[in-house]
Scaffold this active site. Structure first.
Site, short mmCIF file in Angstrom:
data_model
loop_
_atom_site.label_atom_id
_atom_site.label_comp_id
_atom_site.label_asym_id
_atom_site.label_seq_id
_atom_site.Cartn_x
_atom_site.Cartn_y
_atom_site.Cartn_z
CB CYS A 2 -18.43 54.79 -107.30
SG CYS A 2 -19.20 54.84 -109.26
NE ARG A 27 -19.18 50.92 -102.89
CZ ARG A 27 -19.31 50.87 -101.60
NH1 ARG A 27 -19.66 49.63 -101.11
NH2 ARG A 27 -21.31 50.91 -101.99
CD1 TRP A 74 -18.34 49.05 -112.75
CD2 TRP A 74 -20.10 49.73 -112.75
NE1 TRP A 74 -18.48 48.33 -113.69
CE2 TRP A 74 -19.44 48.59 -113.30
CE3 TRP A 74 -21.13 50.55 -112.75
CZ2 TRP A 74 -20.86 48.58 -113.81
CZ3 TRP A 74 -22.03 49.62 -112.97
CH2 TRP A 74 -22.40 48.86 -113.93
CG ASN A 98 -21.85 54.74 -104.61
OD1 ASN A 98 -22.44 54.34 -105.00
ND2 ASN A 98 -22.09 53.06 -102.82
N GLY A 99 -23.85 56.29 -106.65
CA GLY A 99 -24.80 55.70 -107.03
C GLY A 99 -25.66 56.80 -107.98
CD GLU A 476 -20.73 30.83 -109.55
OE1 GLU A 476 -21.80 31.28 -109.88
OE2 GLU A 476 -19.53 31.01 -108.64
CE LYS A 480 -16.88 33.41 -110.75
NZ LYS A 480 -17.91 33.04 -109.28
CD GLU A 483 -17.89 36.54 -112.65
OE1 GLU A 483 -17.91 35.72 -111.66
OE2 GLU A 483 -18.15 38.12 -112.27
CG HIS A 499 -36.29 20.36 -125.21
ND1 HIS A 499 -37.52 20.18 -125.18
CD2 HIS A 499 -36.35 20.33 -123.71
CE1 HIS A 499 -37.79 19.09 -124.50
NE2 HIS A 499 -37.10 18.67 -123.28
CE LYS A 599 -15.98 40.14 -104.11
NZ LYS A 599 -16.77 38.93 -104.73
O1 M6R Z 1 -22.66 41.22 -102.66
P1 M6R Z 1 -23.47 39.88 -103.53
O2 M6R Z 1 -23.38 38.71 -103.63
O3 M6R Z 1 -24.64 40.07 -103.53
O4 M6R Z 1 -23.37 40.40 -105.30
C1 M6R Z 1 -23.94 39.73 -105.72
C2 M6R Z 1 -22.96 39.26 -107.22
O5 M6R Z 1 -23.22 40.68 -107.78
C3 M6R Z 1 -22.15 39.15 -107.43
O6 M6R Z 1 -22.53 37.58 -106.26
C4 M6R Z 1 -20.96 38.66 -109.25
O7 M6R Z 1 -22.15 37.64 -109.50
C5 M6R Z 1 -19.89 38.10 -108.55
N1 M6R Z 1 -19.23 38.58 -109.63
C6 M6R Z 1 -20.23 36.48 -108.97
O8 M6R Z 1 -18.57 35.90 -109.49
#
Ligand code: M6R
Length: 604
Positions: A2, A27, A74, A98-99, A476, A480, A483, A499, A599
């Site tokens: 958060c 966050r 969050w 936060n935590g 990746e 993308k 998400e 496989h 994020k």
């Molecule tokens: O801040 P970071 O690069 O450590 O974050 C890692 C992941 O949480 C981040 O890459 C996440 O997978 C993204 N939402 C991907 O788009």
């Protein structure tokens, strides 16, 4: 994970707290809230959902004072509704956190005579402090003694009824910065939250707690000794990233990539000597192994780097997701170089892995976008990517800059270890220097990809296939898509499909094949045919040469500019980003703040 912010001063705080929350919204955006002392009395306003909900509530029912704390959430414990939104009040005490308080159930049992109103772990903190106050302890003692009872990760801000000039705060496991102003003091989860308020920051160290008044701050360490911590002067100004004319931050950030990759390169590539530059402390001839640890997209950058370090520098690489690495008791050779890859530099698991390797005594580096982050401060070597603030939750420009930096490091390693000829070194450096231009050309395919995405957006699930350094880009691409469009997708090594997963291919299943014309092209095309003959709808992402060989085999093609195979993963990334983006836009999802995500993941 958060975001928290607090102000104690001599003028009203709510508007500035809310401005700080907007800077912290990356966050978490499940709910938000603000609490102030008005005439010495705790009052608050909270709202479910994004910060604009809180702003709307404050417009009709304003709360204000000269001291306040605020929070954007969050959700970890308890559904994201208004009741569970912070700040939490218990008796005289208001708290933002936060935590995760891991022993919250034990504390709840211990305080079972008290009236708990939320499902959160955080509420135990306000109860603990209030309980101590009601037993006659002074606020300072009540706060410090409460801290001793907590297990887990936290950054807190606490204000107390009838105690108007003091904010108490603490950190362990979650980041917290103090800000020093004129007749005002601040606390915030990161530098960005405080950037519009002050340039003078103090980063609290693990276990620190502090008392802020308008004109003073006192910091104590984990053993309650009064300590001094360095003041950092923030440079770069308070500017918050703007969307400009772009519809979404994600689109803007994808379009920034020619420039951001260029900025990354200026850190690592000498354009005149056509060689890679790395900090002097990074002598690759010292190491027998590289350990790359990261999460999510950053981990996929690490997986690409494994191909690069092994091929270019003959250096063994272990890549692992941080949440597994930290609990696995990994065997670490003393001559290892540990690299944490993280956009934010705050991801809890990656940070824990960094600390684990520091304790194991190996050299640690943090490849980060945020150079004021905890990882950048704690690693032996902080390696910047300079991509600038990334606001879209889906990482785009940070990923291509991570790749660019890691390719440069691999090149530096190849040279330092005498594994590549001067000609190869120059060829690879030149390939990197041309990358911004190739990425720009790839972005010109935007309209074609947008058109393709219309049909694709009707899919229920999709597969992404690649070989070699394209495998992590397949992962990746699938991430993308998942998400931001919420379409189920999986990335696979093309040779692995038969496989098992090939059983899922049926008429019309979309399969995105990443196949630049390289030494593995023909093998990938054989795998393409295996799925095409089972009815898959093929979207082939290739280059001119690849297109001329495989045109007839694909239902759709994305033809990227031809690049050296060394940097090809960076170029194919642009295509999978655009495909995911336009699919999500067609589906009308919240592209920049997709559901359930945040994020920066600062909890385990
Ligand atoms: O801040 P970071 O690069 O450590 O974050 C890692 C992941 O949480 C981040 O890459 C996440 O997978 C993204 N939402 C991907 O788009």
């Amino acid at each position: 994970m958060c975001g928290i912010i607090g102000i104690v001063g001599t003028s009203t705080v709510t508007e500035r707290l809310v401005d700080g929350l907007k800077r912290l919204e990356y966050r978490g955006y499940d709910s938000s809230g603000v609490a102030v002392l008005d005439g010495g009395k705790l009052i608050r306003q909270r709202a479910e959902g994004k910060i604009k909900g809180l702003v709307a509530k404050l417009a009709t029912d304003h709360v204000d004072g000269q001291i306040g704390i605020a929070h954007t959430r969050w959700a970890t414990h308890g559904v994201p509704n208004e009741t569970n939104a912070h700040p939490h009040f218990s008796g005289r005490v208001g708290v933002v956190h936060n935590g995760i308080i891991e022993n919250f159930l034990d504390i709840r049992k211990e305080l079972s005579h008290r009236d708990f109103r939320t499902e959160t772990d955080t509420e135990v903190v306000s109860h603990l402090v209030d309980e101590a106050l009601s037993q006659g302890l002074a606020p300072k003692e009540a706060f410090s003694q409460s801290l001793k009872k907590l297990k887990g990760a936290y950054a807190f801000g606490v204000i107390i009824d009838d105690h108007p000039d003091h904010i108490y705060c603490a950190r362990a496991g979650s980041p917290l910065a103090l800000g020093i102003g004129e007749d005002e003091m601040y606390l915030g989860s990161d530098a960005m939250a405080l950037a519009q308020l002050t340039t003078k920051l103090i980063y609290l160290e693990e276990g620190d707690w502090a008392i802020l008044t308008p004109t003073s701050y006192e910091i104590y360490d984990v053993d309650d000794n009064k300590v001094e911590r360095d003041i950092t002067i923030l440079t770069g100004g308070p500017a918050m990233a703007e969307k400009g004319n772009y519809r979404h931050f994600m689109l803007k950030e994808m379009y920034e990539q020619p420039e951001t990759i260029g900025r990354t390169l200026s850190n690592y590539i000498d354009e005149y000597r056509l060689s890679a530059n790395v900090p002097a402390e990074l002598d690759f001839s010292e190491f027998d192994r590289v350990i790359i640890i990261a999460c999510g997209t950053a981990c996929y950058a690490g997986m690409v780097a494994k191909y690069w370090f092994e091929q270019v520098a003959g250096l063994a690489v272990d890549v692992d997701i941080a949440s597994e690495f930290r609990y696995r008791k990994p065997v670490i050779s003393p001559k290892s170089l540990f690299i944490a890859v993280s956009q934010s530099g705050e991801t809890a698991d990656t940070l824990a892995a960094l600390r684990y390797c520091k304790e194991a005594g190996v050299k640690t580096a943090a490849l980060v976008n945020v150079m004021t982050s905890t990882m950048a401060r704690e690693a032996d070597i902080a390696l910047p990517i300079n991509a600038g603030p990334e606001i879209g939750v889906a990482s785009t420009k940070a990923f291509t800059s991570q790749l660019t930096a890691l390719a440069s490091l691999a090149l530096a390693a190849g040279t330092a270890r005498g594994m590549i000829s001067e000609d190869d070194q120059k060829r690879m450096a030149t390939a990197l220097i041309k990358t911004p231009r190739h990425v720009k050309q790839a972005l010109r395919l935007d309209k074609d990809i947008e058109a393709m995405a219309f049909e694709f957006s009707k899919s229920k699930s999709a597969f992404y296939l690649g070989r070699g350094s394209q495998v992590p880009i397949a992962f990746e691409g699938a991430l993308k898509l998942k998400e931001i469009s919420y379409i189920h997708a999986e990335g696979y090594a093309a040779g692995e499909l038969k496989h098992g997963p090939i059983a899922l291919i049926e008429d019309g299943t979309p399969v995105i094949v990443l196949a630049p014309y390289d030494r593995l092209f023909e093998k990938t095309i054989s795998n393409l045919q295996e799925v095409a003959s089972r009815g898959a709808h093929i979207i082939l992402i290739t280059d001119k040469e690849g297109a001329s060989h495989a045109e007839s085999m694909a239902d759709n093609m994305i033809v990227l500019p031809t690049s050296d195979s060394f940097v090809a993963p960076i170029i194919t990334t642009v295509a999978v980003q655009l495909l995911a983006y336009h699919t999500a836009v067609h589906l009308g999802t919240d592209v920049d703040q997709p559901r359930n995500l945040a994020k920066s993941v600062t909890v385990e």
